[in-house]
Enzyme design. Structure first.
Site, PDB file in Angstrom:
ATOM      1  N   LYS A 118       0.821  -1.216   0.000  1.00 21.48           N
ATOM      2  CA  LYS A 118       0.000   0.000   0.000  1.00 21.48           C
ATOM      3  C   LYS A 118       0.856   1.269   0.000  1.00 21.48           C
ATOM      4  CE  LYS A 118      -4.394  -1.631   1.565  1.00 21.48           C
ATOM      5  NZ  LYS A 118      -5.600  -1.355   2.309  1.00 21.48           N
ATOM      6  N   LYS A 201      -4.430  -8.821  -6.286  1.00 22.76           N
ATOM      7  CA  LYS A 201      -5.730  -9.204  -5.744  1.00 22.76           C
ATOM      8  C   LYS A 201      -6.785  -8.146  -6.078  1.00 22.76           C
ATOM      9  CE  LYS A 201      -6.351  -7.395  -1.096  1.00 22.76           C
ATOM     10  NZ  LYS A 201      -7.705  -6.882  -1.288  1.00 22.76           N
ATOM     11  N   LYS A 204     -10.770  -2.924  -3.143  1.00 20.56           N
ATOM     12  CA  LYS A 204     -11.611  -1.730  -3.171  1.00 20.56           C
ATOM     13  C   LYS A 204     -10.813  -0.534  -3.651  1.00 20.56           C
ATOM     14  CE  LYS A 204     -13.953  -2.743   1.082  1.00 20.56           C
ATOM     15  NZ  LYS A 204     -12.810  -2.843   2.004  1.00 20.56           N
TER      16      LYS A 204
HETATM   17  P1  ATP Z   1      -8.557  -2.091   0.446  1.00 14.89           P
HETATM   18  O1  ATP Z   1      -8.057  -2.192  -0.973  1.00 14.89           O
HETATM   19  O2  ATP Z   1      -9.050  -0.726   0.828  1.00 14.89           O
HETATM   20  O3  ATP Z   1      -7.613  -2.707   1.458  1.00 14.89           O
HETATM   21  P2  ATP Z   1      -9.960  -4.577   0.307  1.00 14.89           P
HETATM   22  O4  ATP Z   1     -10.648  -4.876  -0.958  1.00 14.89           O
HETATM   23  O5  ATP Z   1      -8.649  -5.233   0.539  1.00 14.89           O
HETATM   24  O6  ATP Z   1      -9.871  -2.997   0.456  1.00 14.89           O
HETATM   25  P3  ATP Z   1     -10.677  -4.929   3.080  1.00 14.89           P
HETATM   26  O7  ATP Z   1     -11.743  -4.116   3.712  1.00 14.89           O
HETATM   27  O8  ATP Z   1      -9.249  -4.557   3.333  1.00 14.89           O
HETATM   28  O9  ATP Z   1     -10.957  -4.950   1.498  1.00 14.89           O
HETATM   29  O10 ATP Z   1     -10.878  -6.455   3.479  1.00 14.89           O
HETATM   30  C1  ATP Z   1     -12.114  -6.977   3.978  1.00 14.89           C
HETATM   31  C2  ATP Z   1     -12.083  -8.497   3.955  1.00 14.89           C
HETATM   32  O11 ATP Z   1     -12.134  -8.956   2.592  1.00 14.89           O
HETATM   33  C3  ATP Z   1     -10.817  -9.117   4.555  1.00 14.89           C
HETATM   34  O12 ATP Z   1     -11.183 -10.284   5.255  1.00 14.89           O
HETATM   35  C4  ATP Z   1      -9.982  -9.475   3.359  1.00 14.89           C
HETATM   36  O13 ATP Z   1      -9.107 -10.551   3.608  1.00 14.89           O
HETATM   37  C5  ATP Z   1     -11.058  -9.860   2.352  1.00 14.89           C
HETATM   38  N1  ATP Z   1     -10.600  -9.651   0.974  1.00 14.89           N
HETATM   39  C6  ATP Z   1     -10.197  -8.468   0.449  1.00 14.89           C
HETATM   40  N2  ATP Z   1      -9.875  -8.618  -0.843  1.00 14.89           N
HETATM   41  C7  ATP Z   1     -10.061  -9.936  -1.134  1.00 14.89           C
HETATM   42  C8  ATP Z   1      -9.882 -10.720  -2.314  1.00 14.89           C
HETATM   43  N3  ATP Z   1      -9.467 -10.160  -3.433  1.00 14.89           N
HETATM   44  N4  ATP Z   1     -10.188 -12.036  -2.264  1.00 14.89           N
HETATM   45  C9  ATP Z   1     -10.629 -12.610  -1.107  1.00 14.89           C
HETATM   46  N5  ATP Z   1     -10.805 -11.916   0.039  1.00 14.89           N
HETATM   47  C10 ATP Z   1     -10.527 -10.607   0.030  1.00 14.89           C
HETATM   48 MG    MG Z   2      -7.487  -4.740   2.240  1.00 12.14          MG
END
Ligand code: ATP
Ligand code: MG
Length: 342
Positions: A118, A201, A204
């Site tokens: 990040k 991955k 968001k």
């Molecule tokens: P950001 O990019 O802001 O970190 P994010 O998409 O990673 O957002 P988080 O809110 O950080 O989402 O994560 C929420 C939950 O979703 C966590 O349990 C994380 O492990 C899971 N998660 C996030 N992205 C993935 C993915 N691509 N595949 C499976 N699980 C995911």
């Molecule tokens: Mg995340």
């Protein structure tokens, strides 16, 4: 030392840092719903204090927090069966995080890959909060004495750190106070990849909206994003080892398997030999069938924000019945003078 028996308790959360997406749903939310109403007490959080580790527009953060709550409920979390909370409304999270900042070691934190990903090349300009993020996450979990944490695969390293913090705290103070939490990383899609780049991955915070399927996307958008998803020119294999070195193909098959509650082998037995031109519309139909009802319900819930705010206030009251005594005991263990009634 005798082994303390901890109440079976689940804690997990997501950041209101943008659109809830398919990766969040398959890697996390769906498992949260499955653990609800089982032998566990379940607590699910919108982690707004984590979201501000990178810049968030204030009005958008507030909206995204409410929308995340709507997403939780629309996906099947029940505010009666689970405690739903907004992290900043339960101050014990941040208070315990400070204690853990003093337990965690710099060397441990410097190994965290999420910070490196990040912060990118400009780590000197990243916030101190982004670096300390995993200590706050440990506090989120341990302020409930949670025993199980269902997350996507990307959070595995942070959960190992949470265990290290619990073990060090217990050891430093000669107590058996914090549980050593078990990660729960389950399903066919524990790491959903970006639709544009099979090495990243789905996130968001990815600036490309085409990289992810948002839980609020309509049927046409979902179909279009899947049609445009990056793939290779080969047909699908009939066995899982044929997906090695084919990250984009693997990703779409994993998503299909997870959405249809089948194993990858079962899916490939049906679709092996098909070209992506045929498989992608099948995947789009399945994704729309599973996700469109959730999007509709989210939109309906977002029409009544007072109700969402009420659910969160009630959640934080229930949460503090657990967190306030645990924080008090923590302060007592580390030697703080207890307040007295005047
Ligand atoms: P950001 O990019 O802001 O970190 P994010 O998409 O990673 O957002 P988080 O809110 O950080 O989402 O994560 C929420 C939950 O979703 C966590 O349990 C994380 O492990 C899971 N998660 C996030 N992205 C993935 C993915 N691509 N595949 C499976 N699980 C995911
Ligand atoms: Mg995340």
């Amino acid at each position: 030392m005798t082994e303390t028996k901890f109440t079976p308790r689940v804690f997990s959360g997501a950041q209101p840092s943008g659109n809830l997406h398919l990766g969040n749903y398959l890697g996390a939310l769906r498992n949260w719903v499955r653990m609800q109403g089982s032998e566990f007490e379940t607590i699910y959080c919108m982690v707004d204090l984590h979201a501000i580790t990178v810049w968030q527009d204030p009005a958008e953060l507030r909206r995204a927090t409410r929308e995340l709550c709507a997403g939780y409920i629309a996906s099947g979390l029940d505010p009666e069966k689970s405690i739903l909370i907004n992290q900043s409304q339960v101050p014990e999270h941040a208070q315990l995080a400070w204690v853990f900042n003093c337990v965690a070691r710099m060397g441990w934190m410097q190994r965290m890959t999420q910070f490196k990903d990040k912060a990118g090349k400009n780590a000197q300009n990243a916030s101190l909060g982004l670096f300390a993020y995993p200590a706050l996450m440990a506090a989120d979990i341990l302020v409930y004495h949670a025993t199980h944490v269902p997350v996507g695969e990307d959070q595995k390293q942070h959960l190992e750190l949470t265990r290290d913090i619990a073990i060090k705290f217990n050891h430093d103070f000669g107590v058996d106070f914090f549980p050593v939490t078990e990660p729960v990383i389950e399903g066919a899609a524990t790491r959903v990849m970006s639709l544009r780049d099979g090495s990243k991955k789905m996130s968001k915070s990815d600036p490309s909206d085409a990289s992810r399927i948002n839980m609020t996307d309509d049927a046409d958008t979902i179909a279009k994003k899947i049609r445009k998803a990056k793939t290779d020119p080969n047909a699908l294999p009939s066995e899982a080892n044929g997906l090695e070195e084919r990250p984009e193909a693997r990703n779409l098959v994993d998503i299909y398997a997870a959405l249809s509650d089948q194993s990858v082998d079962q899916v490939l037995a049906q679709v092996g030999g098909k070209q992506f031109g045929e498989f992608k519309p099948m995947l789009a139909d399945l994704a729309v069938a599973k996700l469109a009802p959730i999007a509709t319900e989210m939109a309906r819930l977002m029409n009544d924000q007072t109700e969402i705010d009420r659910i969160l206030s009630r959640g934080s009251e229930r949460a503090r019945e657990i967190t306030a005594p645990i924080l008090r005991q923590t302060y007592d263990i580390i030697g703080m003078v207890p307040p007295v009634a005047l």
